[in-house]
Design a protein around this motif. Structure first.
Motif, mmCIF file in Angstrom:
data_model
loop_
_atom_site.group_PDB
_atom_site.id
_atom_site.type_symbol
_atom_site.label_atom_id
_atom_site.label_comp_id
_atom_site.label_asym_id
_atom_site.label_seq_id
_atom_site.Cartn_x
_atom_site.Cartn_y
_atom_site.Cartn_z
ATOM 1 N N LEU A 268 0.831 -1.201 0.000
ATOM 2 C CA LEU A 268 0.000 0.000 0.000
ATOM 3 C C LEU A 268 0.869 1.256 0.000
ATOM 4 C CD1 LEU A 268 -2.828 1.259 0.196
ATOM 5 C CD2 LEU A 268 -2.655 1.081 2.686
ATOM 6 N N LEU A 269 1.948 1.212 0.760
ATOM 7 C CA LEU A 269 2.851 2.364 0.871
ATOM 8 C C LEU A 269 3.491 2.678 -0.478
ATOM 9 C CD1 LEU A 269 3.684 4.140 3.290
ATOM 10 C CD2 LEU A 269 5.735 2.743 3.504
ATOM 11 N N TYR A 270 3.955 1.635 -1.168
ATOM 12 C CA TYR A 270 4.639 1.857 -2.440
ATOM 13 C C TYR A 270 3.664 1.995 -3.618
ATOM 14 C CZ TYR A 270 9.261 1.256 -0.495
ATOM 15 O OH TYR A 270 10.419 1.439 0.219
ATOM 16 N N ALA A 271 2.381 1.691 -3.367
ATOM 17 C CA ALA A 271 1.367 1.930 -4.401
ATOM 18 C C ALA A 271 0.830 3.354 -4.344
ATOM 19 C CB ALA A 271 0.214 0.932 -4.247
ATOM 20 N N LEU A 272 1.018 4.051 -3.213
ATOM 21 C CA LEU A 272 0.486 5.410 -3.039
ATOM 22 C C LEU A 272 0.940 6.408 -4.102
ATOM 23 C CD1 LEU A 272 0.528 6.055 0.827
ATOM 24 C CD2 LEU A 272 -1.449 5.927 -0.695
ATOM 25 N N PRO A 273 2.231 6.398 -4.550
ATOM 26 C CA PRO A 273 2.646 7.401 -5.548
ATOM 27 C C PRO A 273 1.823 7.388 -6.822
ATOM 28 C CG PRO A 273 4.576 6.337 -4.602
ATOM 29 C CD PRO A 273 3.377 5.595 -4.090
ATOM 30 N N ASN A 274 1.155 6.256 -7.120
ATOM 31 C CA ASN A 274 0.360 6.187 -8.344
ATOM 32 C C ASN A 274 -0.911 7.025 -8.261
ATOM 33 O OD1 ASN A 274 1.789 3.904 -9.992
ATOM 34 N ND2 ASN A 274 1.638 3.091 -7.920
ATOM 35 N N ASN B 295 9.533 10.225 -1.284
ATOM 36 C CA ASN B 295 10.889 10.188 -1.843
ATOM 37 C C ASN B 295 11.890 9.632 -0.842
ATOM 38 O OD1 ASN B 295 10.542 11.204 -4.500
ATOM 39 N ND2 ASN B 295 10.257 13.259 -3.674
ATOM 40 N N TRP B 296 11.635 9.877 0.440
ATOM 41 C CA TRP B 296 12.573 9.400 1.468
ATOM 42 C C TRP B 296 12.651 7.879 1.500
ATOM 43 C CZ3 TRP B 296 10.147 13.031 5.734
ATOM 44 C CH2 TRP B 296 10.477 14.365 5.420
ATOM 45 N N ILE B 297 11.566 7.192 1.132
ATOM 46 C CA ILE B 297 11.584 5.717 1.116
ATOM 47 C C ILE B 297 11.768 5.195 -0.312
ATOM 48 C CG2 ILE B 297 10.189 5.533 3.212
ATOM 49 C CD1 ILE B 297 7.777 4.919 1.408
ATOM 50 N N SER B 298 12.157 6.089 -1.223
ATOM 51 C CA SER B 298 12.414 5.742 -2.635
ATOM 52 C C SER B 298 11.185 5.156 -3.314
ATOM 53 C CB SER B 298 13.597 4.758 -2.735
ATOM 54 O OG SER B 298 14.765 5.342 -2.222
ATOM 55 N N ALA B 299 10.000 5.639 -2.931
ATOM 56 C CA ALA B 299 8.763 5.194 -3.577
ATOM 57 C C ALA B 299 8.590 5.944 -4.894
ATOM 58 C CB ALA B 299 7.575 5.440 -2.661
ATOM 59 N N ARG B 300 8.193 5.218 -5.920
ATOM 60 C CA ARG B 300 7.998 5.795 -7.239
ATOM 61 C C ARG B 300 6.720 5.217 -7.859
ATOM 62 N NH1 ARG B 300 11.244 8.546 -5.492
ATOM 63 N NH2 ARG B 300 13.279 9.200 -6.284
ATOM 64 N N PRO B 301 6.049 5.989 -8.693
ATOM 65 C CA PRO B 301 4.880 5.418 -9.383
ATOM 66 C C PRO B 301 5.300 4.373 -10.400
ATOM 67 C CG PRO B 301 5.367 7.608 -10.226
ATOM 68 C CD PRO B 301 6.282 7.394 -9.062
ATOM 69 N N MET B 302 4.333 3.582 -10.855
ATOM 70 C CA MET B 302 4.620 2.587 -11.886
ATOM 71 C C MET B 302 5.145 3.271 -13.139
ATOM 72 S SD MET B 302 1.488 -0.175 -11.739
ATOM 73 C CE MET B 302 0.209 1.071 -11.842
ATOM 74 N N LYS B 303 6.093 2.620 -13.780
ATOM 75 C CA LYS B 303 6.604 3.133 -15.062
ATOM 76 C C LYS B 303 5.572 2.815 -16.145
ATOM 77 C CE LYS B 303 11.329 2.108 -13.565
ATOM 78 N NZ LYS B 303 10.907 1.385 -12.324
ATOM 79 N N LEU B 304 5.102 3.846 -16.803
ATOM 80 C CA LEU B 304 4.065 3.673 -17.806
ATOM 81 C C LEU B 304 4.683 3.603 -19.185
ATOM 82 C CD1 LEU B 304 1.380 6.192 -16.485
ATOM 83 C CD2 LEU B 304 1.601 3.749 -16.005
ATOM 84 N N GLY B 305 4.137 2.737 -20.014
ATOM 85 C CA GLY B 305 4.631 2.569 -21.369
ATOM 86 C C GLY B 305 4.163 3.672 -22.293
ATOM 87 N N PHE B 306 4.585 3.557 -23.531
ATOM 88 C CA PHE B 306 4.313 4.589 -24.531
ATOM 89 C C PHE B 306 2.818 4.789 -24.756
ATOM 90 C CE2 PHE B 306 3.854 5.907 -29.007
ATOM 91 C CZ PHE B 306 4.639 7.047 -28.992
ATOM 92 N N ASP B 307 2.040 3.688 -24.734
ATOM 93 C CA ASP B 307 0.613 3.796 -25.018
ATOM 94 C C ASP B 307 -0.168 4.413 -23.870
ATOM 95 O OD1 ASP B 307 1.136 1.667 -23.401
ATOM 96 O OD2 ASP B 307 -0.149 0.239 -24.445
ATOM 97 N N LEU B 308 0.396 4.438 -22.659
ATOM 98 C CA LEU B 308 -0.292 5.015 -21.506
ATOM 99 C C LEU B 308 0.219 6.414 -21.156
ATOM 100 C CD1 LEU B 308 -0.514 1.948 -19.088
ATOM 101 C CD2 LEU B 308 -2.233 2.799 -20.673
ATOM 102 N N ARG B 309 1.485 6.651 -21.364
ATOM 103 C CA ARG B 309 2.084 7.911 -20.930
ATOM 104 C C ARG B 309 2.236 8.921 -22.061
ATOM 105 N NH1 ARG B 309 7.944 8.670 -17.941
ATOM 106 N NH2 ARG B 309 7.438 10.575 -16.823
ATOM 107 N N GLY B 310 2.203 8.437 -23.309
ATOM 108 C CA GLY B 310 2.525 9.319 -24.416
ATOM 109 C C GLY B 310 4.026 9.473 -24.539
ATOM 110 N N GLY B 311 4.461 10.200 -25.545
ATOM 111 C CA GLY B 311 5.893 10.407 -25.739
ATOM 112 C C GLY B 311 6.211 10.632 -27.200
ATOM 113 N N VAL B 312 7.397 10.203 -27.579
ATOM 114 C CA VAL B 312 7.882 10.430 -28.935
ATOM 115 C C VAL B 312 8.152 9.086 -29.598
ATOM 116 C CG1 VAL B 312 9.628 11.552 -30.363
ATOM 117 C CG2 VAL B 312 8.963 12.572 -28.195
ATOM 118 N N GLN B 313 7.723 8.967 -30.851
ATOM 119 C CA GLN B 313 7.989 7.760 -31.639
ATOM 120 C C GLN B 313 8.792 8.147 -32.877
ATOM 121 O OE1 GLN B 313 4.963 5.613 -34.223
ATOM 122 N NE2 GLN B 313 5.130 4.164 -32.525
#
Length: 614
Positions: free
Chosen positions: A21-27, A114-132
């Protein structure tokens, strides 16, 4: 008691759930539109740059959420994309061409995460957008490079075996022509070359041998170039820190690259499009400077220039190229000057050892070669690349050098760091052309996320209604375990490095939720059967879990084997589905069996009851 767990099992379950739950919070916090300012060509941002950016924002009344600097990169976060785009234009004009101002997205979450190095899930190109980018390899450049190498080999070989010829050169068709005096010399050369060069097509025409590469060898060059460039581009992007990108082959001579989270194509081009390498060459010190000034030099030498414009005569033969570099890093030498430490592979180490052993006292030059976009297009619409060369170092060979050595003469530490990253990531086999670029905005990715969330929510609602109608309180317990399973999946995906969530990954999560409910249905039905037979409530719960467990294990192992096969053989989208399915199966086994059993034990262990709500 039949249904009492030891205390450590309760502790393990609650600890795993709490950490997940703690590491899921950043999402829950999403991402902020941001601008990242980095140095160009060896320069780097400093506190003065931060102050200048702050003053620029205040002068134009632009509100920002946060401004920070880390490792020479300044990050400015904003509330929305409109402010981000406005700020980028203003900051770019204010800073000038010394810096790269790139659009990006950064996680928005409290500092304590950030103090516990919690980060959101890394999202792929189809979810986050970006450059192709769709990239075409310059195969013609590779063929010409190989032909030049062939000319040097043929020239040396013919001289070594006393086979006289008039001229040897490359014609307009990128074929090598060797002119001889008479038919006898042509015949001798043909016999020798055909027996020693299997990759060449040799044709005789009027005392001239026309040399070209065989189609099979050209195909082999193309295949090697594609595979090596894919590896190098992927490694280069990972070295920069964009681990969620995908680099895949498309067709015979094309590579497609998806870089999520980056909205600025100019910055992305600079990250992936640099074609640079090093060449180590021997300095020709036997040439009169007056002849050099008049461009009168031997055919085996050529003039190159230092970064300050000073001409240096180098032998054309290359001792070593960047292809043999296995590792490089930047550091400071004993005099306080930046340097790049290089490690060669075994072949490169042997070449370097043998050469330096027999050339002690001579000078060796490090030639840096880079291809840059000229801004012009050819007839095919491809960018015309300009070849820029500069000697960054000249060293005196004082002793034999092995597979490890250092390059000095670099202007500052940041330039040394960038050069070491470039060399460590690898040298592109041939220049590349970006023939198509496409930006997928974060709004489109957000729509995919919403659709994926809606799919999960609909699945949960359907499962909840079914379980409540069929199993009552035990159905509620199953849904609680299902929610815990979802939290653990999100937490594990956020913690583990190298895992990227895509739309296919969301499909994998939905599938594992169904598998988890299926396990609870098996358990509940077994408990109902044991009650029908006549066992007591405590015995029925115990026997229901014991008898359902083999079926649950069998079905999950079967699904797990399928997911592993999909991951090992599938493409990137299939891999995303497979990895989320594997994680989901592991967590569902934990929650469907141990999780529900723990909740049931807590409810019924000390409770006198004659009837189960199931």
């Amino acid at each position: 008691m039949l249904n009492r767990y030891p205390r450590w099992k309760y502790i393990v379950l609650f600890t795993v759930t709490f950490i997940s739950l703690l590491y899921a919070l950043p999402n829950l916090y999403g991402e902020d539109p941001a601008i990242q300012i980095t140095g160009k060509k060896g320069s780097f941002a400093d506190q003065q740059s931060v102050d200048l950016i702050k003053n620029t924002m205040n002068d134009h009344s632009i509100k920002y959420k946060l401004i920070s600097m880390k490792n020479g990169v300044v990050t400015v976060c904003f509330d929305n994309i409109d402010i981000q785009l406005l700020a980028k234009d203003i900051i770019t004009k204010r800073l000038g061409e010394k810096y790269i101002t790139a659009l990006n997205l950064v996680p928005s979450m409290p500092r304590w995460l950030n103090w516990i190095s919690a980060r959101p899930m890394k999202l792929g190109f189809d979810l986050r957008g970006g450059v192709q980018f769709l990239i075409e390899l310059d195969i013609n450049n590779l063929i010409k490079k190989n032909q030049n190498h062939t000319i040097n080999n043929l020239r040396d070989d013919l001289r070594k075996h006393n086979m006289p010829y008039n001229t040897i050169y490359m014609n307009k068709s990128s074929k090598t022509e060797i002119n001889f005096k008479n038919f006898h010399d042509v015949s001798n050369a043909l016999v020798y070359l055909r027996s020693h060069y299997n990759n060449l097509l040799l044709k005789n025409s009027n005392n001239t041998i026309i040399v070209s590469l065989t189609p099979s060898y050209i195909n082999k060059l193309r295949e090697n170039a594609i595979q090596q460039n894919i590896y190098i581009l992927r490694n280069r992007i990972n070295q920069i820190g964009i681990s969620e990108s995908s680099v895949q082959r498309q067709g015979a001579e094309y590579i497609i690259i998806n870089i999520p989270g980056i909205q600025d194509t100019a910055h992305a081009k600079e990250l992936i499009g640099t074609t640079a390498t090093l060449e180590l060459r021997l300095v020709n010190t036997n040439i009169n400077p007056i002849l050099v000034s008049k461009d009168i030099i031997p055919f085996d030498s050529e003039i190159k220039y230092m970064s300050d414009g000073k001409p240096v005569v180098l032998h054309k033969d290359t001792i070593l190229t960047g292809d043999h570099i296995t590792h490089s890093n930047s550091s400071i030498d004993e005099y306080g000057n930046p340097e790049v430490n290089i490690t060669l592979d075994s072949v490169g180490g042997d070449i370097m050892s043998l050469f330096t052993k027999h050339n002690i006292g001579k000078f060796i030059a490090t030639l840096f070669i880079e291809y840059k976009d000229s801004g012009l297009k050819d007839s095919k619409g491809h960018s015309i690349l300009l070849k820029n060369e500069a000697i960054i170092n000249i060293a005196n060979i004082k002793s034999m050098v092995g597979s490890k050595f250092s390059i000095s003469g670099i202007k500052n530490l940041n330039a040394a760091r960038q050069l070491s990253i470039l060399l460590r990531a690898g040298t592109l086999v041939t220049p590349i052309h970006i023939i198509e670029e496409r930006i997928v905005g974060p709004s489109m990715g957000q729509q995919n996320i919403i659709k994926g969330f809606q799919a999960c929510l609909c699945g949960l609602i359907a499962c909840t209604i079914f379980m409540l109608l069929c199993y009552k309180i035990f159905g509620i317990i199953s849904i609680c375990a299902l929610l815990i399973n979802l939290i653990i999946i999100i937490g594990v995906t956020s913690i583990l490095p190298g895992i990227t969530l895509t739309m296919s990954g969301i499909a994998g999560i939905v599938l594992t939720l169904a598998v988890s409910i299926d396990a609870n249905i098996l358990i509940n039905e077994r408990i109902k059967e044991e009650l029908y037979i006549g066992y007591s409530i405590q015995q029925a719960i115990r026997r229901g879990y014991q008898k359902a467990l083999p079926s649950i294990i069998d079905s999950n192992i079967t699904t797990l084997i399928k997911a592993v096969i999909l991951y090992s053989l599938g493409t990137s989208s299939i891999k995303g589905f497979a990895i989320m399915t594997i994680i989901g199966i592991m967590t569902s086994m934990f929650t469907a069996v141990i999780g529900t059993r723990t909740i049931i034990n807590l409810i019924y262990v000390n409770r006198e009851t004659n009837r189960l709500s199931i």
